[in-house]
Design a protein around this motif. Structure first.
Motif, PDB file in Angstrom:
ATOM      1  N   GLY A 342       0.653  -1.312  -0.004  1.00 44.45           N
ATOM      2  CA  GLY A 342      -0.079  -0.317  -0.221  1.00 44.45           C
ATOM      3  C   GLY A 342       1.152   0.988  -0.287  1.00 44.45           C
ATOM      4  O   GLY A 342       0.570   2.352   0.433  1.00 44.45           O
ATOM      5  N   ILE A 343       1.947   1.334  -0.902  1.00 46.46           N
ATOM      6  CA  ILE A 343       2.931   2.551  -0.624  1.00 46.46           C
ATOM      7  C   ILE A 343       2.938   2.858  -2.332  1.00 46.46           C
ATOM      8  O   ILE A 343       3.005   1.489  -2.895  1.00 46.46           O
ATOM      9  CB  ILE A 343       4.403   1.818  -0.502  1.00 46.46           C
ATOM     10  CG1 ILE A 343       4.332   1.458   1.638  1.00 46.46           C
ATOM     11  CG2 ILE A 343       5.138   3.473  -0.954  1.00 46.46           C
ATOM     12  CD1 ILE A 343       5.637   1.045   1.812  1.00 46.46           C
ATOM     13  N   TYR A 344       3.451   4.016  -2.547  1.00 44.09           N
ATOM     14  CA  TYR A 344       3.774   4.577  -3.189  1.00 44.09           C
ATOM     15  C   TYR A 344       5.252   5.181  -3.579  1.00 44.09           C
ATOM     16  O   TYR A 344       5.416   5.488  -3.415  1.00 44.09           O
ATOM     17  CB  TYR A 344       2.496   5.904  -3.569  1.00 44.09           C
ATOM     18  CG  TYR A 344       0.972   5.363  -3.374  1.00 44.09           C
ATOM     19  CD1 TYR A 344       0.282   5.091  -4.316  1.00 44.09           C
ATOM     20  CD2 TYR A 344       0.478   5.699  -2.100  1.00 44.09           C
ATOM     21  CE1 TYR A 344      -1.218   5.035  -3.954  1.00 44.09           C
ATOM     22  CE2 TYR A 344      -0.666   5.193  -1.983  1.00 44.09           C
ATOM     23  CZ  TYR A 344      -1.842   4.918  -2.379  1.00 44.09           C
ATOM     24  OH  TYR A 344      -2.945   4.540  -2.183  1.00 44.09           O
ATOM     25  N   LEU A 345       5.043   5.025  -5.521  1.00 44.10           N
ATOM     26  CA  LEU A 345       5.865   5.362  -5.990  1.00 44.10           C
ATOM     27  C   LEU A 345       5.941   5.937  -6.688  1.00 44.10           C
ATOM     28  O   LEU A 345       5.335   6.629  -7.782  1.00 44.10           O
ATOM     29  CB  LEU A 345       7.266   3.982  -6.758  1.00 44.10           C
ATOM     30  CG  LEU A 345       8.076   4.404  -7.520  1.00 44.10           C
ATOM     31  CD1 LEU A 345       9.411   3.957  -6.061  1.00 44.10           C
ATOM     32  CD2 LEU A 345       8.838   3.225  -7.715  1.00 44.10           C
ATOM     33  N   ALA A 346       7.068   7.527  -6.422  1.00 37.28           N
ATOM     34  CA  ALA A 346       6.899   8.509  -7.420  1.00 37.28           C
ATOM     35  C   ALA A 346       8.172   8.746  -8.064  1.00 37.28           C
ATOM     36  O   ALA A 346       9.253   8.663  -7.329  1.00 37.28           O
ATOM     37  CB  ALA A 346       6.653   9.581  -6.590  1.00 37.28           C
ATOM     38  N   MET A 373      10.526   0.419   2.015  1.00 34.85           N
ATOM     39  CA  MET A 373       9.251   0.047   1.743  1.00 34.85           C
ATOM     40  C   MET A 373       9.434  -0.286   3.372  1.00 34.85           C
ATOM     41  O   MET A 373       8.099  -0.272   4.069  1.00 34.85           O
ATOM     42  CB  MET A 373       9.103  -0.671   0.739  1.00 34.85           C
ATOM     43  CG  MET A 373       8.648   0.054   0.073  1.00 34.85           C
ATOM     44  SD  MET A 373       7.821  -1.788  -1.687  1.00 34.85           S
ATOM     45  CE  MET A 373       9.316  -2.785  -1.549  1.00 34.85           C
ATOM     46  N   LYS A 374      10.562  -0.846   4.213  1.00 34.78           N
ATOM     47  CA  LYS A 374      10.471  -1.424   4.967  1.00 34.78           C
ATOM     48  C   LYS A 374      10.410  -0.033   5.779  1.00 34.78           C
ATOM     49  O   LYS A 374       9.681  -0.392   7.390  1.00 34.78           O
ATOM     50  CB  LYS A 374      12.106  -1.983   5.280  1.00 34.78           C
ATOM     51  CG  LYS A 374      11.895  -2.995   4.467  1.00 34.78           C
ATOM     52  CD  LYS A 374      13.267  -4.321   5.040  1.00 34.78           C
ATOM     53  CE  LYS A 374      13.251  -5.365   4.020  1.00 34.78           C
ATOM     54  NZ  LYS A 374      14.579  -6.568   4.076  1.00 34.78           N
ATOM     55  N   ALA A 375      10.558   0.784   6.117  1.00 38.77           N
ATOM     56  CA  ALA A 375      11.128   1.635   7.132  1.00 38.77           C
ATOM     57  C   ALA A 375       9.536   2.836   6.634  1.00 38.77           C
ATOM     58  O   ALA A 375       9.612   3.496   7.939  1.00 38.77           O
ATOM     59  CB  ALA A 375      12.143   2.809   6.477  1.00 38.77           C
ATOM     60  N   SER A 376       8.700   3.131   6.090  1.00 36.53           N
ATOM     61  CA  SER A 376       7.406   3.596   5.809  1.00 36.53           C
ATOM     62  C   SER A 376       6.256   2.042   6.417  1.00 36.53           C
ATOM     63  O   SER A 376       7.010   1.600   6.017  1.00 36.53           O
ATOM     64  CB  SER A 376       7.610   3.162   4.092  1.00 36.53           C
ATOM     65  OG  SER A 376       8.690   4.398   3.043  1.00 36.53           O
ATOM     66  N   LYS A 377       5.074   3.304   5.913  1.00 36.05           N
ATOM     67  CA  LYS A 377       3.910   2.366   6.721  1.00 36.05           C
ATOM     68  C   LYS A 377       3.187   3.038   5.261  1.00 36.05           C
ATOM     69  O   LYS A 377       3.721   3.684   4.295  1.00 36.05           O
ATOM     70  CB  LYS A 377       3.448   3.120   8.176  1.00 36.05           C
ATOM     71  CG  LYS A 377       3.349   4.898   7.818  1.00 36.05           C
ATOM     72  CD  LYS A 377       2.817   5.473   9.030  1.00 36.05           C
ATOM     73  CE  LYS A 377       2.740   6.801   8.495  1.00 36.05           C
ATOM     74  NZ  LYS A 377       3.944   7.748   8.424  1.00 36.05           N
ATOM     75  N   GLU A 378       1.917   2.217   5.431  1.00 29.95           N
ATOM     76  CA  GLU A 378       1.075   2.307   4.508  1.00 29.95           C
ATOM     77  C   GLU A 378      -0.221   3.353   4.320  1.00 29.95           C
ATOM     78  O   GLU A 378       0.238   4.336   5.350  1.00 29.95           O
ATOM     79  CB  GLU A 378      -0.806   1.153   4.603  1.00 29.95           C
ATOM     80  CG  GLU A 378      -1.628   0.772   3.953  1.00 29.95           C
ATOM     81  CD  GLU A 378      -1.988   0.358   4.220  1.00 29.95           C
ATOM     82  OE1 GLU A 378      -3.599  -0.100   3.089  1.00 29.95           O
ATOM     83  OE2 GLU A 378      -2.271  -0.129   5.446  1.00 29.95           O
ATOM     84  N   GLY A 379       0.265   4.429   2.776  1.00 22.02           N
ATOM     85  CA  GLY A 379       0.090   5.048   2.571  1.00 22.02           C
ATOM     86  C   GLY A 379       0.928   5.804   1.923  1.00 22.02           C
ATOM     87  O   GLY A 379       0.372   7.594   1.499  1.00 22.02           O
ATOM     88  N   ASP A 380       2.459   6.065   2.699  1.00 23.31           N
ATOM     89  CA  ASP A 380       3.502   6.822   2.332  1.00 23.31           C
ATOM     90  C   ASP A 380       4.345   6.754   1.095  1.00 23.31           C
ATOM     91  O   ASP A 380       3.440   5.722   0.018  1.00 23.31           O
ATOM     92  CB  ASP A 380       4.768   5.879   2.875  1.00 23.31           C
ATOM     93  CG  ASP A 380       4.592   6.925   4.343  1.00 23.31           C
ATOM     94  OD1 ASP A 380       4.038   7.637   5.072  1.00 23.31           O
ATOM     95  OD2 ASP A 380       5.084   6.427   5.412  1.00 23.31           O
TER      96      ASP A 380
END
Length: 470
Positions: A342-346, A373-380
């Motif tokens: 649930g993480i976006y890539l710009a 991704m491991k350091a981020s949360k869903e929606g980041d």
């Protein structure tokens, strides 16, 4: 027997033989000189006495004397002109004797000369010097006189024996002292060799830092210097071997780590084909993606195995490659993971080309995005920016403590060990990225703040980029 003992004994033997020969020659020459001097002195005395007797005998009227009176007169003359070492002969018959010896069949013909003649005789353990000559007379008639000097020179031989004994005693003392001195000197001189032996034994037992002290500038000192240089080379090579072994171990772990991403993608697409009803075009797209991932997996495995061979750069293919295409490929590879989390890539990219090995650089970016991704949360949102000679991966995750940043590129080092274990990590991702970046002549730049996020940049050499543009 040890080397220093062999050298010492050999030196002592040479010294002993040399001194014995020298001393023997010296004693012989001294004895011979003394003997010759005694002969010369005896000849001189005989010549003088014979001349004096000759003068008196010429004035003697032997015919007017009886035989007894003649013998008494000759005895008187002999005592008058000589010492107790003389015999007077008349026509080779003894007529006067002042010595303690008698003639007993001695060969007298050798003294039939007007000049003194010397001879030696050993009698009853005594050594005798016999010097004789004809007494010179101007009017001798038919009668001739001979003068013999008999002198005991046993003292001369005893002195020679005494000198030999003293020489042997002195020789023994000198050799004993010399042997001790030689032993000490040679033992001290060969101490560097013992140090070399001890150091070699220590090195053979693993003490690679052991060195020997250079005590001199002679051949032994040069050997010590060469030994130290050899030891340093061995220590350096062993360190290199340990580093190679460590790198191989790390890269084997890295290989397993890198296989996880394409395998996950393959499993995701295959699950879709097995459990989701999709049209033919979607099936073809999924199969194509699986095929591409498998081929990438094959290429990546080959390159990683080549990295195990001490970074054999001949197997790494460098080429000028569009950065936009590289990022598109990476985004496609991470599409499934990002959707699952649930993480976006710009992606922000300029139309640039950089010299790289595409497969290895894909691996770097996939690792950086996976860590983000491991350091981020869903929606980041994870941002990838490529501009000029820099490719940046940025997240808004938990960040890294400042004291941990210098160590995160070490193999097996994990900032959050509990989280890494849960995620199945082994701490090789950034270590692998760092090694691949070095192979490209580039560098990693890491900036992070706790609670704000992390930026990791791959910075390529400026010169290479300008050359490729040109």
């Amino acid at each position: 027997m040890k080397l220093w003992q062999k050298i010492s004994l050999l030196t002592a033997a040479i010294l002993l033989i040399s001194m014995a020969v020298y001393g023997g020659v010296a004693v012989y020459e001294t004895a011979n000189y003394n003997l010759n001097q005694t002969k010369v002195a005896g000849a001189r005395q005989v010549r003088t006495t014979a001349y004096a007797l000759g003068q008196s005998l010429e004035n003697m009227e032997a015919d007017e004397l009886s035989e007894t009176a003649n013998r008494a007169y000759l005895q008187f003359l002999l005592r008058r002109y000589s010492s107790r070492d003389f015999m007077l002969l008349q026509d080779w018959e003894l007529v006067a004797n002042t010595t303690d010896y008698e003639l007993t069949g001695y060969q007298l013909s050798q003294f039939d000369s007007m000049e003194p003649v010397s001879a030696f005789q050993q009698k009853n353990g005594r050594y005798l010097l016999i010097v004789g000559q004809q007494i010179p007379m101007t009017d001798v008639g038919e009668t001739t006189y001979q003068l013999l000097m008999i002198r005991d020179i046993s003292d001369l031989y005893e002195n020679v024996l005494t000198q030999i004994g003293m020489f042997l005693v002195m020789l023994g003392l000198i050799v004993a002292i010399a042997i001790n001195i030689i032993f000490w000197i040679i033992r001290r001189m060969l101490k560097p060799l013992r140090d070399l032996q001890e150091a070699a034994g220590a090195i053979s037992q693993g003490q690679l830092g052991r060195r020997v002290r250079v005590r001199s500038r002679d051949e032994v000192g040069a050997l010590s210097v060469s030994f130290n240089q050899m030891a340093e080379k061995i220590e350096y090579q062993m360190e290199e071997l340990e580093q190679v072994s460590e790198r191989r171990r790390q890269l084997l772990g890295s290989l397993a780590h890198e296989l996880k991403t394409p395998m996950t993608s393959i499993i995701g697409y295959s699950d879709t084909l097995l459990h989701v009803k999709i049209n033919e075009e979607q099936q073809k797209k999924a199969l194509t993606h699986i095929n591409n991932e498998c081929r990438r997996l094959e290429r990546l495995s080959g390159k990683m195995m080549n990295l195990l061979e001490l970074y054999n750069n001949d197997t790494i293919h460098m080429e000028a490659y569009p950065v936009r295409r590289l990022l598109s490929q990476v985004a496609e590879l991470e599409k499934y993971h990002l959707k699952e989390k649930g993480i976006y890539l710009a992606v922000e990219c300029q139309d640039e080309e950089l010299v790289m090995d595409v497969d290895l650089m894909e691996s770097v970016l996939v690792n950086l995005i996976d860590n983000a991704m491991k350091a981020s949360k869903e929606g980041d949102t994870i941002v990838v920016v490529a501009e000029e000679n820099r490719i940046l991966v940025k997240d808004n995750g938990r960040g890294i403590p400042p004291e941990e940043i210098p160590r995160i590129t070490e193999a097996f080092y994990m900032v959050d060990k509990s989280r890494s274990k849960k995620a199945g990590g082994i701490g090789l991702g950034l270590a692998l990225c760092s090694q691949i970046v070095k192979l490209h002549g580039a560098r990693l730049e890491i900036r992070s703040k706790l609670g704000v996020g992390t930026e990791i940049s791959v910075i390529f050499p400026e010169q290479k980029k300008r050359e490729e543009k040109a």
